[in-house]
Design an enzyme around this catalytic site. Structure first.
Site, PDB file in Angstrom:
ATOM      1  N   TYR A 113       0.859  -1.211  -0.111  1.00 11.31           N
ATOM      2  CA  TYR A 113      -0.179   0.160  -0.024  1.00 11.31           C
ATOM      3  C   TYR A 113       0.823   1.284   0.098  1.00 11.31           C
ATOM      4  O   TYR A 113       0.201   2.360  -0.394  1.00 11.31           O
ATOM      5  CB  TYR A 113      -0.826   0.156   1.300  1.00 11.31           C
ATOM      6  CG  TYR A 113      -2.025  -0.997   1.257  1.00 11.31           C
ATOM      7  CD1 TYR A 113      -2.162  -1.910   0.207  1.00 11.31           C
ATOM      8  CD2 TYR A 113      -2.920  -0.943   2.408  1.00 11.31           C
ATOM      9  CE1 TYR A 113      -3.371  -2.794   0.264  1.00 11.31           C
ATOM     10  CE2 TYR A 113      -3.983  -1.815   2.531  1.00 11.31           C
ATOM     11  CZ  TYR A 113      -4.311  -2.912   1.333  1.00 11.31           C
ATOM     12  OH  TYR A 113      -5.099  -3.841   1.331  1.00 11.31           O
ATOM     13  N   ILE A 286     -13.308  -1.954   8.085  1.00  8.43           N
ATOM     14  CA  ILE A 286     -12.097  -1.042   7.999  1.00  8.43           C
ATOM     15  C   ILE A 286     -12.219  -0.126   6.866  1.00  8.43           C
ATOM     16  O   ILE A 286     -11.541  -0.124   5.905  1.00  8.43           O
ATOM     17  CB  ILE A 286     -10.912  -2.064   7.783  1.00  8.43           C
ATOM     18  CG1 ILE A 286     -11.065  -2.960   6.788  1.00  8.43           C
ATOM     19  CG2 ILE A 286     -10.419  -2.483   9.367  1.00  8.43           C
ATOM     20  CD1 ILE A 286      -9.623  -3.623   6.593  1.00  8.43           C
ATOM     21  N   ASN A 298     -17.454   8.700   9.736  1.00 10.65           N
ATOM     22  CA  ASN A 298     -17.505   7.123   9.688  1.00 10.65           C
ATOM     23  C   ASN A 298     -17.640   6.642  11.122  1.00 10.65           C
ATOM     24  O   ASN A 298     -17.714   5.170  11.195  1.00 10.65           O
ATOM     25  CB  ASN A 298     -16.370   6.331   8.802  1.00 10.65           C
ATOM     26  CG  ASN A 298     -16.301   6.789   7.421  1.00 10.65           C
ATOM     27  OD1 ASN A 298     -17.761   7.170   6.873  1.00 10.65           O
ATOM     28  ND2 ASN A 298     -15.562   6.479   6.716  1.00 10.65           N
TER      29      ASN A 298
HETATM   30  N1  LIG Z   1      -7.218  -7.868   2.019  1.00 11.51           N
HETATM   31  C1  LIG Z   1      -7.526  -7.096   0.845  1.00 11.51           C
HETATM   32  O1  LIG Z   1      -7.386  -7.620  -0.210  1.00 11.51           O
HETATM   33  C2  LIG Z   1      -8.022  -5.697   0.808  1.00 11.51           C
HETATM   34  C3  LIG Z   1      -8.807  -5.553  -0.515  1.00 11.51           C
HETATM   35  C4  LIG Z   1      -9.031  -4.164  -0.640  1.00 11.51           C
HETATM   36  C5  LIG Z   1      -9.382  -3.329   0.617  1.00 11.51           C
HETATM   37  N2  LIG Z   1      -8.379  -3.746   1.671  1.00 11.51           N
HETATM   38  C6  LIG Z   1      -8.600  -2.871   2.839  1.00 11.51           C
HETATM   39  O2  LIG Z   1     -10.079  -2.586   3.267  1.00 11.51           O
HETATM   40  C7  LIG Z   1      -9.804  -0.941   3.350  1.00 11.51           C
HETATM   41  C8  LIG Z   1     -11.315  -0.512   3.070  1.00 11.51           C
HETATM   42  O3  LIG Z   1     -11.384  -1.011   1.511  1.00 11.51           O
HETATM   43  P1  LIG Z   1     -11.356   0.152   0.275  1.00 11.51           P
HETATM   44  O4  LIG Z   1     -10.506   1.034   0.477  1.00 11.51           O
HETATM   45  O5  LIG Z   1     -11.451  -0.781  -0.997  1.00 11.51           O
HETATM   46  O6  LIG Z   1     -12.923   0.484   0.241  1.00 11.51           O
HETATM   47  P2  LIG Z   1     -14.035   1.511   1.010  1.00 11.51           P
HETATM   48  O7  LIG Z   1     -13.366   1.516   2.444  1.00 11.51           O
HETATM   49  O8  LIG Z   1     -15.147   0.646   0.865  1.00 11.51           O
HETATM   50  O9  LIG Z   1     -14.270   2.738   0.319  1.00 11.51           O
HETATM   51  C9  LIG Z   1     -13.365   3.790   0.381  1.00 11.51           C
HETATM   52  C10 LIG Z   1     -13.750   5.090  -0.484  1.00 11.51           C
HETATM   53  O10 LIG Z   1     -15.040   5.711   0.045  1.00 11.51           O
HETATM   54  C11 LIG Z   1     -14.909   6.832   0.272  1.00 11.51           C
HETATM   55  N3  LIG Z   1     -15.395   7.265   1.721  1.00 11.51           N
HETATM   56  C12 LIG Z   1     -15.142   6.979   3.019  1.00 11.51           C
HETATM   57  N4  LIG Z   1     -15.954   7.428   3.885  1.00 11.51           N
HETATM   58  C13 LIG Z   1     -16.955   7.959   3.228  1.00 11.51           C
HETATM   59  C14 LIG Z   1     -18.364   8.537   3.549  1.00 11.51           C
HETATM   60  N5  LIG Z   1     -18.535   8.671   4.810  1.00 11.51           N
HETATM   61  N6  LIG Z   1     -18.876   8.927   2.621  1.00 11.51           N
HETATM   62  C15 LIG Z   1     -18.904   8.880   1.122  1.00 11.51           C
HETATM   63  N7  LIG Z   1     -17.578   8.379   0.788  1.00 11.51           N
HETATM   64  C16 LIG Z   1     -16.712   7.692   1.743  1.00 11.51           C
HETATM   65  C17 LIG Z   1     -13.275   7.292   0.543  1.00 11.51           C
HETATM   66  O11 LIG Z   1     -13.166   8.458   0.111  1.00 11.51           O
HETATM   67  P3  LIG Z   1     -11.802   9.581   0.725  1.00 11.51           P
HETATM   68  O12 LIG Z   1     -10.784   8.503   0.667  1.00 11.51           O
HETATM   69  O13 LIG Z   1     -11.768  10.428  -0.472  1.00 11.51           O
HETATM   70  O14 LIG Z   1     -12.067   9.903   1.842  1.00 11.51           O
HETATM   71  C18 LIG Z   1     -12.929   6.169  -0.509  1.00 11.51           C
HETATM   72  O15 LIG Z   1     -12.990   6.778  -1.961  1.00 11.51           O
HETATM   73  C19 LIG Z   1      -8.617  -0.569   2.328  1.00 11.51           C
HETATM   74  O16 LIG Z   1      -8.222   0.742   2.524  1.00 11.51           O
HETATM   75  C20 LIG Z   1      -7.803  -1.667   2.787  1.00 11.51           C
HETATM   76  O17 LIG Z   1      -7.064  -1.284   4.112  1.00 11.51           O
HETATM   77  C21 LIG Z   1      -8.209  -4.917   1.840  1.00 11.51           C
END
Ligand SMILES: NC(=O)c1ccc[n+]([C@@H]2O[C@H](COP(=O)([O-])OP(=O)(O)OC[C@H]3O[C@@H](n4cnc5c(N)ncnc54)[C@H](OP(=O)(O)O)[C@@H]3O)[C@@H](O)[C@H]2O)c1
Length: 335
Positions: A113, A286, A298
Site C-alpha cells: 500500500y 475497516i 465514519n
Molecule cells: N485484503 C485485501 O485484499 C483488501 C482489498 C481491498 C481493501 N482492503 C482494505 O480495506 C480498506 C477499505 O476498503 P477500500 O479502500 O477498498 O474501500 P471502502 O472503504 O469501501 O471505500 C473507500 C472510499 O470511500 C470513500 N469514503 C469514505 N468514507 C466515506 C463517507 N462517509 N461517505 C462517502 N464516501 C466515503 C473514500 O473517500 P476518501 O478517501 O476520499 O475519503 C474512498 O473513496 C482498504 O483501504 C484496505 O485497507 C483489503
C-alpha cells in the site's frame, strides 16, 4: 475500560427453530442480551450463534465505541472497527494522525500500500501508547512471509505487529509455506496474531489441516451488497473474526435507492448504515477515508442502532456484489 465477552451458544439450533424458542433461550441471558450490540439472536436462527457482547461493564448499546474490542481466538483483543489505508496516500502521516486523534485504534495496511512509513510516523507523533494501537498488515502471496514480517516492521518502525495476514492465496496450494513463516514470526514475538485474507472455506480448511493452526481473522470483502452466510457460519464455528474490507463498496453503491431510504429513516448517511450493519453483525469494518469529513462521519455510528427488521432488510440486499470488479474472491469457485 471496555470489557468484551465472546459468547458462543453452541446449542444445536436447527434451521427451523422459531424466533419464539430462541427468545426463551434468551430469557436466561436477558441481562446481557438486553444491551447486546449484535441482534442476531432474534433474527437469525442459526446452528451456532456467536454474539459479541460489548462493554459488559458499562451496560448499554450506546456505550459501544471506538475503544470497544472483539476477542480473537488467542484471547487478544482487536478494536471493533478500523481505518483502511489502501490509496490513503495523500498526506498519509497527517491523515492517520488525525484519525488517531479522533479515536481510531485499528489501522489496516500492507506491504504493497505504501502507507506503512506514514502510519509509523503518525503513531510516533501521536505520542500514544503502542499497546493502544492495533496494526494489521500483510504478506504478499509471492513473499517469504517471515522476511516480509521483518521488512514490514522496519517500514512501520515498530517492534511488533498485532495481526499479520496472508494477503491472498497463492496461485497453487493453500499457502502452507506462507503460513509456516507467519507461525515462526509469531513464535518469535514479531507478531501477536496471524490470519488470512481472501481465503475460501476450503483453503482455510487446508491450512488448518496442514498446520493445526486456525487463522485468527479472514479479511474479506463484506457489505450488505456482497457477503456470505456460509462464510459467516464457518468463521463463527471456528472462532475466526471476519474483517470487512471495502465495507463502503468503494462508494459504488452509496447511491443505492434502498440504502438511501434507510439512511434517511435513521438520519444517517448511507456510509454510516453500511458500517453499523457490520458492527451489529460482529464483523469488523475497516473503511478507508482520506478526507477528514469522511473520517469523522465514519465513526459517528455508535449513537444509533439498526432495528432487527431493518437489519433483515439490509441482509436482503445481498447479490454477492464485489466492488473490486469481479466476484467475491472467497466464494468457492464452484459455488
Ligand atoms: N485484503 C485485501 O485484499 C483488501 C482489498 C481491498 C481493501 N482492503 C482494505 O480495506 C480498506 C477499505 O476498503 P477500500 O479502500 O477498498 O474501500 P471502502 O472503504 O469501501 O471505500 C473507500 C472510499 O470511500 C470513500 N469514503 C469514505 N468514507 C466515506 C463517507 N462517509 N461517505 C462517502 N464516501 C466515503 C473514500 O473517500 P476518501 O478517501 O476520499 O475519503 C474512498 O473513496 C482498504 O483501504 C484496505 O485497507 C483489503
Amino acid at each position: 475500560m471496555a470489557t468484551d465477552v465472546r459468547f458462543v451458544l453452541e446449542e444445536s439450533f436447527s434451521n427451523e427453530i422459531s424466533a419464539r424458542s430462541i427468545s426463551k433461550q434468551k430469557g436466561e441471558f436477558a441481562s446481557l442480551l438486553e444491551f447486546a450490540a449484535f441482534g442476531v439472536v432474534e433474527s437469525w436462527p442459526r446452528r451456532v450463534l456467536v454474539i459479541n457482547l460489548i462493554n459488559t461493564s458499562r451496560f448499554g448499546l450506546m456505550s459501544v465505541d471506538l475503544t470497544s474490542t472483539v476477542q480473537l481466538r488467542s484471547g487478544n483483543e482487536m478494536p471493533v472497527m478500523g481505518l483502511g489505508t489502501w490509496l490513503l496516500t495523500r498526506d498519509t502521516a497527517e491523515t492517520v494522525l488525525y484519525a488517531i486523534n479522533l479515536g481510531y485504534r485499528l489501522i489496516d495496511t500492507s506491504s504493497d500500500y505504501g502507507t506503512q512509513p506514514g502510519i509509523g510516523e503518525a503513531i510516533r507523533r501521536a505520542g500514544v501508547d503502542r499497546e493502544s494501537i492495533y496494526i494489521t498488515t500483510k504478506a504478499e502471496e509471492t513473499d517469504d512471509s517471515y522476511l516480509r514480517t521483518i521488512s514490514n516492521l522496519k517500514e512501520l518502525g515498530l517492534n511488533y505487529i498485532d495481526l499479520m495476514l496472508i494477503h491472498r492465496p497463492p496461485a497453487t496450494g493453500a499457502g502452507e509455506d506462507l503460513w509456516e513463516g507467519l507461525i515462526k514470526a509469531r513464535e518469535e514475538g514479531l507478531v501477536r496474531d496471524i490470519g488470512v485474507s481472501n481465503y475460501s472455506i476450503s483453503l482455510m480448511d487446508r491450512l488448518i489441516e496442514a498446520s493445526g493452526e486456525i487463522p485468527a481473522v479472514n479479511q474479506i470483502e463484506w457489505s450488505p451488497f456482497g457477503y456470505s452466510w456460509k462464510m459467516y457460519d464457518y468463521c463463527a464455528d471456528k472462532g475466526i473474526v471476519i474483517q470487512a474490507y471495502s465495507p463502503l463498496t468503494r462508494t459504488r453503491r452509496l447511491n443505492d435507492e434502498k440504502l438511501r431510504r434507510l439512511a434517511k429513516k435513521y438520519g444517517k448517511s448511507p456510509a454510516q448504515i453500511l458500517i453499523r450493519w457490520n458492527l451489529q453483525l460482529g464483523t469488523v469494518p475497516i473503511p478507508k477515508a482520506n478526507q477528514k469529513r469522511h473520517l469523522e462521519e465514519n465513526i459517528e455510528v455508535f449513537d444509533f442502532a439498526i432495528s432487527e427488521e431493518d437489519m433483515n432488510l439490509l441482509n436482503g440486499f445481498n447479490e454477492y456484489y464485489s466492488s473490486l470488479g469481479w466476484s467475491l474472491q472467497y466464494l468457492e469457485k464452484a459455488a
